[in-house]
Design a protein around this motif. Structure first.
Motif, PDB file in Angstrom:
ATOM      1  N   LEU A 279      99.804 110.560  55.695  1.00  0.00           N
ATOM      2  CA  LEU A 279      98.372 110.493  56.290  1.00  0.00           C
ATOM      3  C   LEU A 279      97.346 110.208  55.187  1.00  0.00           C
ATOM      4  O   LEU A 279      97.418 111.084  54.410  1.00  0.00           O
ATOM      5  N   CYS A 280      97.080 109.185  55.279  1.00  0.00           N
ATOM      6  CA  CYS A 280      96.067 108.450  53.975  1.00  0.00           C
ATOM      7  C   CYS A 280      94.750 108.439  54.550  1.00  0.00           C
ATOM      8  O   CYS A 280      94.156 107.710  55.367  1.00  0.00           O
TER       9      CYS A 280
ATOM     10  N   SER B 134      89.530 101.115  49.316  1.00  0.00           N
ATOM     11  CA  SER B 134      89.107 100.896  47.955  1.00  0.00           C
ATOM     12  C   SER B 134      90.016 101.511  46.937  1.00  0.00           C
ATOM     13  O   SER B 134      90.459 101.125  45.773  1.00  0.00           O
ATOM     14  N   TRP B 135      90.609 102.651  47.225  1.00  0.00           N
ATOM     15  CA  TRP B 135      91.659 103.399  46.343  1.00  0.00           C
ATOM     16  C   TRP B 135      92.698 103.940  47.308  1.00  0.00           C
ATOM     17  O   TRP B 135      93.480 104.689  46.491  1.00  0.00           O
ATOM     18  N   ALA B 136      93.021 103.396  48.396  1.00  0.00           N
ATOM     19  CA  ALA B 136      94.044 104.067  48.956  1.00  0.00           C
ATOM     20  C   ALA B 136      95.372 103.177  48.420  1.00  0.00           C
ATOM     21  O   ALA B 136      96.768 103.823  48.640  1.00  0.00           O
TER      22      ALA B 136
ATOM     23  N   ARG C 135     110.995 103.030  55.010  1.00  0.00           N
ATOM     24  CA  ARG C 135     109.726 103.363  54.168  1.00  0.00           C
ATOM     25  C   ARG C 135     108.861 104.306  54.816  1.00  0.00           C
ATOM     26  O   ARG C 135     109.210 104.525  56.310  1.00  0.00           O
ATOM     27  N   PRO C 136     108.154 105.184  54.176  1.00  0.00           N
ATOM     28  CA  PRO C 136     107.458 106.116  55.132  1.00  0.00           C
ATOM     29  C   PRO C 136     106.185 105.589  56.106  1.00  0.00           C
ATOM     30  O   PRO C 136     105.852 104.381  55.784  1.00  0.00           O
ATOM     31  N   ARG C 137     106.339 106.109  57.392  1.00  0.00           N
ATOM     32  CA  ARG C 137     105.066 105.616  58.152  1.00  0.00           C
ATOM     33  C   ARG C 137     103.762 105.960  57.509  1.00  0.00           C
ATOM     34  O   ARG C 137     103.633 107.118  56.992  1.00  0.00           O
ATOM     35  N   LEU C 138     102.973 104.818  57.715  1.00  0.00           N
ATOM     36  CA  LEU C 138     101.579 104.963  57.214  1.00  0.00           C
ATOM     37  C   LEU C 138     100.515 105.146  58.125  1.00  0.00           C
ATOM     38  O   LEU C 138     100.374 104.212  58.985  1.00  0.00           O
ATOM     39  N   VAL C 139      99.669 106.493  58.212  1.00  0.00           N
ATOM     40  CA  VAL C 139      98.817 106.428  59.150  1.00  0.00           C
ATOM     41  C   VAL C 139      97.564 106.547  58.343  1.00  0.00           C
ATOM     42  O   VAL C 139      97.293 107.545  57.527  1.00  0.00           O
ATOM     43  N   CYS C 140      96.509 105.886  58.680  1.00  0.00           N
ATOM     44  CA  CYS C 140      95.168 105.847  57.958  1.00  0.00           C
ATOM     45  C   CYS C 140      94.263 106.124  58.850  1.00  0.00           C
ATOM     46  O   CYS C 140      94.349 106.387  60.063  1.00  0.00           O
ATOM     47  N   GLN C 141      92.933 106.661  58.337  1.00  0.00           N
ATOM     48  CA  GLN C 141      91.658 107.153  59.209  1.00  0.00           C
ATOM     49  C   GLN C 141      90.517 106.397  58.586  1.00  0.00           C
ATOM     50  O   GLN C 141      90.310 106.337  57.450  1.00  0.00           O
TER      51      GLN C 141
END
Length: 276
Positions: free
Chosen positions: A168-169, A174-176, A195-201
């Motif tokens: 969870l990112c 800009s810095w993720a 690869r890991p699942r990527l969840v952003c907000q």
């Protein structure tokens, strides 16, 4: 890329209306944040209510403060919600960083990482039906619940490869990139497939000016502890939201959760028209 809706915390009684609207408008998930020393609904309880108000949409915590909870009870709560929702619950978990939350729970802030490092394998142990401290704790979940870990510190990033299914990112784009690359490198080094699942907000607000103003006020209140004016301010311009969504798609996010701090459910169809 899938889309989630991060639910507002100021009006818990409205959340079933939000949940039904999100499901009807095609969102893939509903998310709730977690705090203890704050005026917000307890997320596992609230998501259990929303599970009964919906039939398809996933329900996830972003992030549940694991060290504030007893491991055996947390395992039981998660397994119960997972089973009763038909496997729709996703456990987003982390340590948090607010001293007032930890003081209220009686958990030393300095110990939170060590507590979570013990909890995560113990949760899996309990869900497999293995004895925990001499007892078997049911119910068993339908399948192993998906675990997402959120955080920014190196220790938090390491936990993704060791214990979780995804990251969870919450960092701005800009810095993720550096955070995500670190997680993926550690995933590969651990010998894990895929690869890991990527969840952003991102924080957003839509609709009438009054609704947007309430969202700005709510976000400012939530992030006041940072001492940074404007920190977390929501995106409000439809073109800017659309451009940001496109940037996250290009970045490779598997899911983007749009967090709404304003309590007007009329935002749901307005946001859905931009993304779903």
């Amino acid at each position: 890329m899938q889309f989630g809706l991060g639910l507002p915390i100021s009006s818990p009684a409205l959340l079933p209306e939000w949940a039904r609207a999100a499901e009807d408008c095609g969102f893939d998930s509903l998310a709730l944040l977690d705090r203890l020393a704050f005026d917000n609904p307890e997320p596992l309880t609230a998501l259990a209510v929303l599970a009964g108000a919906t039939s398809r949409i996933r329900l996830q915590t972003e992030v549940l403060l694991g060290p504030l909870r007893a491991t055996a009870l947390l395992a039981k709560q998660v397994a119960t919600l997972h089973r009763m929702s038909g496997g729709r619950f996703v456990l987003g978990i982390g340590v948090g960083g607010r001293a007032d939350d930890h003081d209220a729970a009686g958990v030393p802030l300095s110990a939170r990482g060590r507590v979570l490092d013990r909890q995560l394998p113990e949760l899996r142990q309990i869900w497999r039906g293995e004895p925990y401290r001499g007892a078997v704790i049911g119910p068993r979940p339908l399948t192993p619940p998906e675990i997402l870990i959120g955080g920014f510190a190196p220790a938090a990033l390491r936990r993704v490869a060791l214990f979780a299914d995804g990251f969870l990112c919450a960092a701005p784009l800009s810095w993720a990139g550096g955070l995500v690359q670190t997680v993926r490198d550690q995933w590969a080094s651990a010998g894990r497939a895929g690869r890991p699942r990527l969840v952003c907000q991102i924080n957003v607000a839509a609709g009438p000016a009054a609704a947007v103003a309430r969202a700005r006020t709510a976000v400012a209140g939530y992030y006041a502890f940072t001492g940074r004016p404007g920190w977390g301010a929501p995106l409000t311009d439809p073109a800017e939201i659309a451009d940001t969504v496109a940037a996250y798609r290009e970045f490779g996010a598997d899911e983007l959760v749009l967090y709404c701090y304003g309590d007007d459910p009329g935002q749901v169809p307005a946001l859905a028209r931009l993304v779903c």
